[in-house]
Design a protein around this motif. Structure first.
Motif, PDB file in Angstrom:
ATOM      1  N   LEU A   7       0.942  -1.143  -0.123  1.00 50.36           N
ATOM      2  CA  LEU A   7       0.009   0.026   0.112  1.00 50.36           C
ATOM      3  C   LEU A   7       0.739   1.004  -0.021  1.00 50.36           C
ATOM      4  N   PRO A   8       0.506   2.369  -0.761  1.00 43.61           N
ATOM      5  CA  PRO A   8       1.047   3.692  -0.666  1.00 43.61           C
ATOM      6  C   PRO A   8       1.043   4.085   0.854  1.00 43.61           C
ATOM      7  N   GLU A   9       2.139   4.748   1.459  1.00 44.48           N
ATOM      8  CA  GLU A   9       2.262   5.302   2.579  1.00 44.48           C
ATOM      9  C   GLU A   9       1.380   6.553   2.716  1.00 44.48           C
ATOM     10  N   THR A  10       1.122   7.255   1.385  1.00 42.87           N
ATOM     11  CA  THR A  10       0.767   8.320   1.592  1.00 42.87           C
ATOM     12  C   THR A  10      -0.085   8.731   0.206  1.00 42.87           C
ATOM     13  N   LEU A  11      -1.136   9.587   0.126  1.00 43.65           N
ATOM     14  CA  LEU A  11      -1.927   9.735  -1.068  1.00 43.65           C
ATOM     15  C   LEU A  11      -1.633  11.114  -1.272  1.00 43.65           C
ATOM     16  N   SER A  12      -1.474  11.646  -2.591  1.00 39.49           N
ATOM     17  CA  SER A  12      -1.622  13.202  -3.138  1.00 39.49           C
ATOM     18  C   SER A  12      -2.721  13.227  -3.950  1.00 39.49           C
ATOM     19  N   PRO A  13      -3.286  14.627  -4.020  1.00 34.89           N
ATOM     20  CA  PRO A  13      -4.296  14.729  -4.742  1.00 34.89           C
ATOM     21  C   PRO A  13      -4.142  14.288  -6.234  1.00 34.89           C
ATOM     22  N   SER A  14      -3.079  14.522  -6.943  1.00 32.15           N
ATOM     23  CA  SER A  14      -2.634  14.169  -8.120  1.00 32.15           C
ATOM     24  C   SER A  14      -2.565  12.656  -8.189  1.00 32.15           C
ATOM     25  N   GLY A  15      -2.333  11.926  -6.976  1.00 29.42           N
ATOM     26  CA  GLY A  15      -2.401  10.454  -7.123  1.00 29.42           C
ATOM     27  C   GLY A  15      -3.780   9.930  -7.184  1.00 29.42           C
ATOM     28  N   THR A  16      -4.553  10.577  -6.304  1.00 29.94           N
ATOM     29  CA  THR A  16      -6.059  10.252  -6.580  1.00 29.94           C
ATOM     30  C   THR A  16      -6.597  10.113  -7.773  1.00 29.94           C
ATOM     31  N   GLY A  17      -6.289  11.098  -8.640  1.00 31.14           N
ATOM     32  CA  GLY A  17      -6.671  11.377  -9.648  1.00 31.14           C
ATOM     33  C   GLY A  17      -6.129  10.478 -10.904  1.00 31.14           C
ATOM     34  N   THR A  18      -5.128  10.005 -10.587  1.00 33.35           N
ATOM     35  CA  THR A  18      -4.554   8.977 -11.363  1.00 33.35           C
ATOM     36  C   THR A  18      -5.175   7.729 -11.219  1.00 33.35           C
ATOM     37  N   TYR A  19      -5.570   7.336  -9.844  1.00 28.42           N
ATOM     38  CA  TYR A  19      -6.240   5.953  -9.696  1.00 28.42           C
ATOM     39  C   TYR A  19      -7.613   6.137 -10.455  1.00 28.42           C
ATOM     40  N   GLN A  20      -8.387   7.432 -10.137  1.00 27.91           N
ATOM     41  CA  GLN A  20      -9.572   7.289 -10.504  1.00 27.91           C
ATOM     42  C   GLN A  20      -9.493   7.214 -12.348  1.00 27.91           C
ATOM     43  N   ASN A  21      -8.554   7.850 -12.983  1.00 29.20           N
ATOM     44  CA  ASN A  21      -8.393   7.855 -14.478  1.00 29.20           C
ATOM     45  C   ASN A  21      -7.956   6.592 -14.875  1.00 29.20           C
ATOM     46  N   CYS A  22      -6.929   5.761 -14.315  1.00 26.54           N
ATOM     47  CA  CYS A  22      -6.494   4.420 -14.707  1.00 26.54           C
ATOM     48  C   CYS A  22      -5.780   3.806 -13.547  1.00 26.54           C
ATOM     49  N   PRO A  23      -6.465   2.677 -12.795  1.00 26.06           N
ATOM     50  CA  PRO A  23      -5.901   1.996 -11.666  1.00 26.06           C
ATOM     51  C   PRO A  23      -4.599   1.464 -12.082  1.00 26.06           C
ATOM     52  N   LEU A  24      -4.376   0.968 -13.390  1.00 28.40           N
ATOM     53  CA  LEU A  24      -3.070   0.269 -13.711  1.00 28.40           C
ATOM     54  C   LEU A  24      -2.030   1.418 -13.671  1.00 28.40           C
ATOM     55  N   GLN A  25      -2.322   2.494 -14.333  1.00 23.59           N
ATOM     56  CA  GLN A  25      -1.224   3.594 -14.469  1.00 23.59           C
ATOM     57  C   GLN A  25      -0.817   3.966 -12.757  1.00 23.59           C
ATOM     58  N   PHE A  26      -1.786   3.915 -11.795  1.00 21.01           N
ATOM     59  CA  PHE A  26      -1.547   4.195 -10.539  1.00 21.01           C
ATOM     60  C   PHE A  26      -0.636   3.043 -10.099  1.00 21.01           C
ATOM     61  N   ARG A  27      -0.801   2.013 -10.309  1.00 22.58           N
ATOM     62  CA  ARG A  27       0.028   0.694  -9.881  1.00 22.58           C
ATOM     63  C   ARG A  27       1.261   0.996 -10.578  1.00 22.58           C
ATOM     64  N   PHE A  28       1.455   1.348 -11.726  1.00 17.47           N
ATOM     65  CA  PHE A  28       2.929   1.491 -12.199  1.00 17.47           C
ATOM     66  C   PHE A  28       3.773   2.810 -11.824  1.00 17.47           C
ATOM     67  N   GLN A  29       2.917   3.821 -11.510  1.00 15.05           N
ATOM     68  CA  GLN A  29       3.520   5.072 -11.155  1.00 15.05           C
ATOM     69  C   GLN A  29       3.662   5.364  -9.638  1.00 15.05           C
ATOM     70  N   ASN A  30       2.634   5.044  -8.860  1.00 22.18           N
ATOM     71  CA  ASN A  30       2.608   5.221  -7.519  1.00 22.18           C
ATOM     72  C   ASN A  30       2.875   4.411  -6.534  1.00 22.18           C
ATOM     73  N   ILE A  31       2.887   2.929  -6.926  1.00 18.86           N
ATOM     74  CA  ILE A  31       3.019   1.947  -6.338  1.00 18.86           C
ATOM     75  C   ILE A  31       4.601   1.032  -6.603  1.00 18.86           C
ATOM     76  N   GLN A  32       4.587   0.812  -7.864  1.00 16.51           N
ATOM     77  CA  GLN A  32       5.985   0.312  -8.471  1.00 16.51           C
ATOM     78  C   GLN A  32       6.883   1.335  -8.809  1.00 16.51           C
ATOM     79  N   LYS A  33       6.463   2.474  -8.485  1.00 17.10           N
ATOM     80  CA  LYS A  33       7.376   3.751  -8.956  1.00 17.10           C
ATOM     81  C   LYS A  33       8.335   3.349 -10.057  1.00 17.10           C
ATOM     82  N   LEU A  34       7.682   3.153 -11.241  1.00 18.14           N
ATOM     83  CA  LEU A  34       8.497   2.951 -12.417  1.00 18.14           C
ATOM     84  C   LEU A  34       9.271   4.004 -12.982  1.00 18.14           C
TER      85      LEU A  34
END
Length: 275
Positions: A7-34
Motif C-alpha cells: 500500500l502507498p504510505e501517503t496519497l496526493s491529490p494528483s495520485g487520487t486523480g491517477t487512480y480514478q483515471n486508470c488504476p493500472l497507471q496508478f500501480r505503475f506510477q505510484n506503487i511500483q514507482k517505475l
C-alpha cells in the motif's frame, strides 16, 4: 499465487486523480514507482512554477516584469543540467523554442494579475492531513491573504484550460488542499483559484464544510479501493484519450502489453542517469 502490492504510505491529490483515471497507471506510477521519461509540457510547467516561486519570495514592490524574467533565467540555470532537461534530448532549435515557450507563459501570467498586489504568505508549501487509514499530502503553489485577511489558495496550471463541464473535477485538487490546510492551521480558506496561465483563465470556488466532508469521505473511499486493488493485484485499465500520453502504454493490456513485464522492462526503456 496472487501477487500482493504494498500500500502507498501517503496519497496526493494528483495520485487520487491517477487512480480514478486508470488504476493500472496508478500501480505503475505510484506503487511500483517505475521510471518515466521527462515530458516537455510538464517540465515547462515546473520551470514556470519555479520562476513564480522565486518571484513571490521577494517583497511585493520588487515583483516587476523584469524581476520575473530574471527569475525565469535563474530557473533555467537550475534546470538545464538536470535530467528533466537533458532527458528531453532537445535539438538546439527545439531548446530555443522550449525556453521561448517558458517566457511566453511567464508573460501570460503577468497579464493575468499584478504580482505586486498579491499578499503572498507561502509558496510551494507542503501540507498534510490524516485520513482513516492513510495520510493525505500535497504541495500548494501559493497561499495569500485577501483584503479581509482570509486565506486564498492559488494553483498555477500551464496546460490548456478545461471545458466548463470539467472545471469541478479539476477543482477537487484544490478542495483537498483546503482540507489539509484547515486540518493543519484550523482555518478554513475563503477562496480557491485555478490560474490557467496559458489561456489567461481564472476559475474560483469557495470551500465549505460540505465540500470538506466530501473530500474526507471520497478520499477514504478511494483509498479503500486502492487497498483492495493491492490485496487482489487487480488494477483495471480505463481506456481513454489520456492513453495517448501514457508512458506505460507498452505494458497495458488494452494495447497488447503485459503488466508483469513492466518492472523489468521500464528501467531498460527509460534508463535514468546515475545520481
Amino acid at each position: 499465487m496472487i501477487e500482493v502490492f504494498s500500500l502507498p504510505e501517503t496519497l496526493s491529490p494528483s495520485g487520487t486523480g491517477t487512480y480514478q483515471n486508470c488504476p493500472l497507471q496508478f500501480r505503475f506510477q505510484n506503487i511500483q514507482k517505475l521510471p518515466q521519461p521527462p515530458g516537455a509540457a510538464a517540465v515547462k510547467g515546473n520551470v514556470v512554477h519555479r520562476a513564480l516561486e522565486l518571484l513571490f519570495q521577494v517583497d511585493a514592490p520588487l515583483r516587476t516584469h523584469a524581476a520575473a524574467h530574471d527569475f525565469l533565467a535563474t530557473a533555467k540555470t537550475e534546470f538545464e543540467p538536470t535530467y528533466d532537461i537533458t532527458g528531453l534530448n532537445l535539438t538546439p532549435e527545439q531548446a530555443t523554442k522550449f525556453w521561448a515557450d517558458c517566457t511566453t507563459l511567464v508573460d501570460s501570467y503577468l497579464r493575468m494579475e499584478d504580482p505586486t498586489t498579491v499578499d503572498a504568505i507561502e509558496t510551494e508549501m507542503w501540507v498534510t492531513a490524516p485520513l482513516d487509514k492513510v495520510a493525505l499530502r500535497g504541495i500548494i503553489d501559493r497561499i495569500e491573504r485577501d483584503a479581509n485577511g482570509g486565506i486564498i489558495i492559488s494553483d498555477y496550471k500551464t496546460g490548456k484550460a478545461p471545458r466548463d463541464i470539467d472545471v469541478e473535477g479539476r477543482m477537487m485538487q484544490l478542495q483537498m488542499y483546503a482540507y489539509m490546510l484547515r486540518e493543519m492551521r484550523g482555518e478554513m480558506p475563503t477562496s480557491l483559484q485555478l490560474l490557467y496561465i496559458k489561456d489567461g483563465i481564472r476559475h474560483t470556488r469557495t470551500p465549505t464544510e460540505q465540500s470538506m466532508r466530501f473530500v474526507h469521505t471520497r478520499t477514504n473511499a478511494l483509498f479503500n479501493a486502492i487497498e483492495k486493488s493491492c490485496a487482489t493485484a487487480f488494477f483495471p485499465t480505463r481506456k481513454s484519450g489520456l492513453c495517448n500520453f501514457c508512458n506505460f502504454k507498452s505494458w497495458c493490456p488494452e494495447f497488447g502489453g503485459d503488466p508483469a513485464k513492466a518492472a523489468v522492462e521500464a528501467p531498460i526503456k527509460y534508463p535514468r542517469p546515475p545520481q
